[in-house]
Design a protein around this motif. Structure first.
Motif, PDB file in Angstrom:
ATOM      1  N   ILE A 287       8.587  17.928 -12.490  1.00 42.10           N
ATOM      2  CA  ILE A 287       8.977  16.530 -12.230  1.00 42.10           C
ATOM      3  C   ILE A 287      10.367  16.302 -12.819  1.00 42.10           C
ATOM      4  CG2 ILE A 287       8.422  14.101 -12.645  1.00 42.10           C
ATOM      5  CD1 ILE A 287       5.472  14.894 -12.801  1.00 42.10           C
ATOM      6  N   ARG A 288      11.273  15.842 -11.976  1.00 41.29           N
ATOM      7  CA  ARG A 288      12.654  15.570 -12.420  1.00 41.29           C
ATOM      8  C   ARG A 288      13.073  14.177 -11.979  1.00 41.29           C
ATOM      9  NH1 ARG A 288      13.851  20.050  -8.608  1.00 41.29           N
ATOM     10  NH2 ARG A 288      11.644  19.577  -8.298  1.00 41.29           N
ATOM     11  N   LEU A 289      13.702  13.457 -12.893  1.00 36.00           N
ATOM     12  CA  LEU A 289      14.270  12.151 -12.521  1.00 36.00           C
ATOM     13  C   LEU A 289      15.785  12.359 -12.415  1.00 36.00           C
ATOM     14  CD1 LEU A 289      13.643   9.160 -12.007  1.00 36.00           C
ATOM     15  CD2 LEU A 289      13.865   8.752 -14.463  1.00 36.00           C
ATOM     16  N   PHE A 290      16.287  12.411 -11.185  1.00 34.97           N
ATOM     17  CA  PHE A 290      17.713  12.714 -10.969  1.00 34.97           C
ATOM     18  C   PHE A 290      18.579  11.496 -11.284  1.00 34.97           C
ATOM     19  CE2 PHE A 290      15.696  15.769  -7.934  1.00 34.97           C
ATOM     20  CZ  PHE A 290      16.083  16.925  -8.584  1.00 34.97           C
ATOM     21  N   ASP A 291      18.104  10.333 -10.811  1.00 33.87           N
ATOM     22  CA  ASP A 291      18.726   9.066 -11.213  1.00 33.87           C
ATOM     23  C   ASP A 291      17.638   8.004 -11.092  1.00 33.87           C
ATOM     24  OD1 ASP A 291      18.689   7.853  -8.575  1.00 33.87           O
ATOM     25  OD2 ASP A 291      20.455   9.051  -8.065  1.00 33.87           O
ATOM     26  N   ALA A 292      17.954   6.752 -11.374  1.00 36.23           N
ATOM     27  CA  ALA A 292      16.894   5.726 -11.466  1.00 36.23           C
ATOM     28  C   ALA A 292      16.101   5.561 -10.163  1.00 36.23           C
ATOM     29  CB  ALA A 292      17.507   4.396 -11.870  1.00 36.23           C
ATOM     30  N   HIS A 293      16.669   6.009  -9.052  1.00 34.03           N
ATOM     31  CA  HIS A 293      15.987   5.837  -7.767  1.00 34.03           C
ATOM     32  C   HIS A 293      15.560   7.164  -7.118  1.00 34.03           C
ATOM     33  CE1 HIS A 293      16.908   1.523  -7.316  1.00 34.03           C
ATOM     34  NE2 HIS A 293      17.987   1.823  -8.015  1.00 34.03           N
ATOM     35  N   THR A 294      15.840   8.292  -7.767  1.00 36.01           N
ATOM     36  CA  THR A 294      15.652   9.583  -7.096  1.00 36.01           C
ATOM     37  C   THR A 294      14.922  10.558  -8.012  1.00 36.01           C
ATOM     38  OG1 THR A 294      17.852   9.200  -6.158  1.00 36.01           O
ATOM     39  CG2 THR A 294      16.868  11.366  -5.767  1.00 36.01           C
ATOM     40  N   PHE A 295      13.828  11.114  -7.519  1.00 32.81           N
ATOM     41  CA  PHE A 295      13.081  12.081  -8.342  1.00 32.81           C
ATOM     42  C   PHE A 295      12.639  13.272  -7.501  1.00 32.81           C
ATOM     43  CE2 PHE A 295       8.738  11.165  -6.902  1.00 32.81           C
ATOM     44  CZ  PHE A 295       8.906   9.929  -6.286  1.00 32.81           C
ATOM     45  N   GLY A 296      12.327  14.376  -8.218  1.00 36.86           N
ATOM     46  CA  GLY A 296      11.906  15.601  -7.538  1.00 36.86           C
ATOM     47  C   GLY A 296      10.569  16.093  -8.085  1.00 36.86           C
ATOM     48  N   LEU A 297       9.790  16.767  -7.214  1.00 38.85           N
ATOM     49  CA  LEU A 297       8.462  17.274  -7.593  1.00 38.85           C
ATOM     50  C   LEU A 297       8.204  18.613  -6.927  1.00 38.85           C
ATOM     51  CD1 LEU A 297       6.137  14.294  -6.511  1.00 38.85           C
ATOM     52  CD2 LEU A 297       7.171  14.624  -8.757  1.00 38.85           C
ATOM     53  N   TRP A 298       7.339  19.402  -7.542  1.00 39.29           N
ATOM     54  CA  TRP A 298       6.756  20.591  -6.914  1.00 39.29           C
ATOM     55  C   TRP A 298       5.257  20.342  -6.843  1.00 39.29           C
ATOM     56  CZ3 TRP A 298       7.910  24.741  -4.206  1.00 39.29           C
ATOM     57  CH2 TRP A 298       7.060  25.838  -4.190  1.00 39.29           C
ATOM     58  N   VAL A 299       4.706  20.382  -5.637  1.00 42.74           N
ATOM     59  CA  VAL A 299       3.301  19.994  -5.437  1.00 42.74           C
ATOM     60  C   VAL A 299       2.547  21.143  -4.773  1.00 42.74           C
ATOM     61  CG1 VAL A 299       1.773  18.335  -4.281  1.00 42.74           C
ATOM     62  CG2 VAL A 299       4.005  17.585  -5.122  1.00 42.74           C
ATOM     63  N   VAL A 300       1.421  21.549  -5.354  1.00 44.32           N
ATOM     64  CA  VAL A 300       0.603  22.592  -4.719  1.00 44.32           C
ATOM     65  C   VAL A 300      -0.851  22.123  -4.602  1.00 44.32           C
ATOM     66  CG1 VAL A 300       2.033  24.574  -5.397  1.00 44.32           C
ATOM     67  CG2 VAL A 300       0.202  23.838  -6.893  1.00 44.32           C
ATOM     68  N   ALA A 301      -1.531  22.608  -3.551  1.00 42.01           N
ATOM     69  CA  ALA A 301      -2.958  22.285  -3.359  1.00 42.01           C
ATOM     70  C   ALA A 301      -3.562  23.308  -2.397  1.00 42.01           C
ATOM     71  CB  ALA A 301      -3.124  20.873  -2.792  1.00 42.01           C
ATOM     72  N   ASP A 302      -4.866  23.467  -2.485  1.00 41.36           N
ATOM     73  CA  ASP A 302      -5.599  24.348  -1.568  1.00 41.36           C
ATOM     74  C   ASP A 302      -5.671  23.643  -0.209  1.00 41.36           C
ATOM     75  OD1 ASP A 302      -7.692  25.548  -0.037  1.00 41.36           O
ATOM     76  OD2 ASP A 302      -8.586  26.365  -1.856  1.00 41.36           O
ATOM     77  N   ASN A 303      -5.003  24.218   0.795  1.00 40.67           N
ATOM     78  CA  ASN A 303      -4.933  23.570   2.113  1.00 40.67           C
ATOM     79  C   ASN A 303      -6.286  23.496   2.807  1.00 40.67           C
ATOM     80  OD1 ASN A 303      -4.052  26.497   2.082  1.00 40.67           O
ATOM     81  ND2 ASN A 303      -4.572  26.287   4.257  1.00 40.67           N
ATOM     82  N   LEU A 304      -7.155  24.480   2.557  1.00 36.34           N
ATOM     83  CA  LEU A 304      -8.455  24.471   3.240  1.00 36.34           C
ATOM     84  C   LEU A 304      -9.397  23.449   2.616  1.00 36.34           C
ATOM     85  CD1 LEU A 304      -9.006  28.330   3.609  1.00 36.34           C
ATOM     86  CD2 LEU A 304      -8.289  26.722   5.385  1.00 36.34           C
ATOM     87  N   ARG A 305      -9.189  23.173   1.310  1.00 34.92           N
ATOM     88  CA  ARG A 305     -10.070  22.233   0.610  1.00 34.92           C
ATOM     89  C   ARG A 305      -9.412  20.844   0.567  1.00 34.92           C
ATOM     90  NH1 ARG A 305     -14.231  25.282  -2.342  1.00 34.92           N
ATOM     91  NH2 ARG A 305     -14.624  23.383  -3.535  1.00 34.92           N
ATOM     92  N   VAL A 306      -8.452  20.650  -0.322  1.00 36.94           N
ATOM     93  CA  VAL A 306      -7.804  19.325  -0.437  1.00 36.94           C
ATOM     94  C   VAL A 306      -7.241  18.893   0.918  1.00 36.94           C
ATOM     95  CG1 VAL A 306      -5.923  18.051  -1.536  1.00 36.94           C
ATOM     96  CG2 VAL A 306      -7.229  19.732  -2.857  1.00 36.94           C
ATOM     97  N   GLY A 307      -6.621  19.867   1.634  1.00 40.08           N
ATOM     98  CA  GLY A 307      -5.950  19.535   2.885  1.00 40.08           C
ATOM     99  C   GLY A 307      -6.887  19.396   4.069  1.00 40.08           C
ATOM    100  N   ALA A 308      -8.171  19.690   3.888  1.00 40.26           N
ATOM    101  CA  ALA A 308      -9.076  19.635   5.040  1.00 40.26           C
ATOM    102  C   ALA A 308     -10.519  19.339   4.603  1.00 40.26           C
ATOM    103  CB  ALA A 308      -8.990  20.943   5.822  1.00 40.26           C
TER     104      ALA A 308
END
Ligand SMILES: NC(=O)c1ccc[n+]([C@@H]2O[C@H](COP(=O)([O-])OP(=O)(O)OC[C@H]3O[C@@H](n4cnc5c(N)ncnc54)[C@H](OP(=O)(O)O)[C@@H]3O)[C@@H](O)[C@H]2O)c1
Length: 338
Positions: A287-308
């Protein structure tokens, strides 16, 4: 007492996972029926220690009436059979893209807009796998700071393209690098195209654009996706940069806001798809806060479970809790191995 439940497409990558997730879900199932094409008729899958035979999907079976049918087949098959089942009074939870953008059909991620299930009967659409994990990572930030732009690059597992895709990938790992499922070799490679292009944007990218707006109930959110297939068996990853209308108070507040999401886990250190395959959470790191309005994330999940599968079973559970008066429970007492 329990529910009469059917899984349509039970032999597929998602369908098999649905049967597993359902078994561990605590949903009271008194009768489970499994459907697929003629290719798999006669196969059996185990549910709670009982061998359940796979039946050929027919219109007649769909007219029988179930408490719930979980559909995990291609959009054309869903379009043909799901309305017949819904007409017979069954609540259908459909994993395909067939009904997602139909205005009167709810597109549900239970943690976010599960309230749409109250008093509803008919077809419920399960969103696209990449969309589900992205909106779960972002919805609390949207509630607090109002998202207006999302730039996302996906790193999507081969299992997202179904059983045949897994077989092709494994064949390529063993040395036969021919391909028919993917548009290029996937083993030891990455492919920046998922689905056909329409106006330079791929089908998978259109799904992320349109479904995000529908689930977050905001026409103004602009989504700029690049969807990419990577040589990973299970687990989609996403690099997200998002911009908010209101200024974010601090990095700590951003982290707490994301972590307050239901079924969302925030990590201090990086988290990768191989570590989350088999679980039911959306995992967020970098999680990165680049500026007060802009942030970045790396998100992972099991596509067969969470995604379906897990999302579909969560829809079933919540629907049954919210509508106990709507459910006509089946009379069968035991799981019938048919
Ligand atoms: N994979 C994912 O991560 C994911 C995530 C979200 C949504 N989805 C969606 O979920 C659906 C299923 O995906 P999948 O990955 O599980 O695909 P899959 O592995 O190819 O499985 C497809 C299933 O559909 C059955 N089927 C195909 N044609 C049929 C027909 N004419 N009549 C009855 N059954 C038929 C297949 O049965 P046979 O074994 O008999 O061929 C199989 O059980 C798709 O709409 C997909 O877009 C997938």
């Amino acid at each position: 007492m329990g529910f009469k439940v059917g899984v349509v497409g039970a032999t597929g990558a998602v369908g098999r996972t649905m049967v597993e997730v359902l078994e561990k879900s605590g949903v009271p199932v008194s009768e489970l029926r499994l459907f697929a094409s003629e290719r798999s008729a006669g196969q059996t899958l185990t549910f709670k220690g009982v061998q359940v035979k796979v039946e050929v999907l027919t219109e007649e079976a769909m007219r029988e009436g179930f408490d719930y049918l979980l559909f995990s087949v291609g959009a054309d098959v869903s379009r043909r059979y799901a309305p017949i089942a819904a007409e017979a009074g069954t609540t259908v939870i459909d994993n395909s893209s067939a009904f997602r953008m139909v205005p009167e059909i709810p597109l549900v991620v239970p943690e976010i807009n599960g309230k749409l299930l109250k008093g509803y009967r008919g077809i419920v659409a399960n969103p696209n796998c990449s969309t589900i994990q992205m909106v779960l990572a972002l919805y609390r930030v949207h509630d607090r700071y109002h998202l207006h732009e999302i730039f996302v690059s996906t790193y999507q597992a081969v299992s997202g393209a179904g059983h045949k895709a897994i077989v092709e990938y494994e064949r390529q790992l063993a040395g036969d690098t021919t391909y028919t499922v993917f548009p290029k070799q996937i083993a030891h490679n990455v492919i920046p195209l998922i689905g056909d292009l329409k106006d330079d944007i791929s089908q998978e990218e259109w799904k992320m654009i349109n479904e995000t707006r529908k689930i977050l109930n905001s026409r103004s959110i602009a989504v700029f996706p690049t969807t990419v297939r990577v040589p990973v068996r299970v687990g989609h990853s996403e690099s997200i940069v998002a911009r908010t209308l209101f200024p974010i108070m601090s990095k700590e507040d951003l982290v707490e806001t994301i972590a307050s999401g239901e079924d969302v886990v925030v990590h201090d250190y990086i988290i990768t798809p191989i570590e989350v395959a088999g679980d039911d959470y959306v995992h967020v790191s970098r999680i990165r806060l680049f500026d007060a309005h802009t942030f970045g994330l790396w998100v992972v999940a099991d596509n067969l479970r969470v995604g379906a599968a897990t999302n579909a079973v969560r829809i079933l559970k919540l629907h049954s809790q919210l509508n106990s008066d709507l459910i006509v429970e089946s009379e069968a007492e035991e799981v019938e191995g048919r």
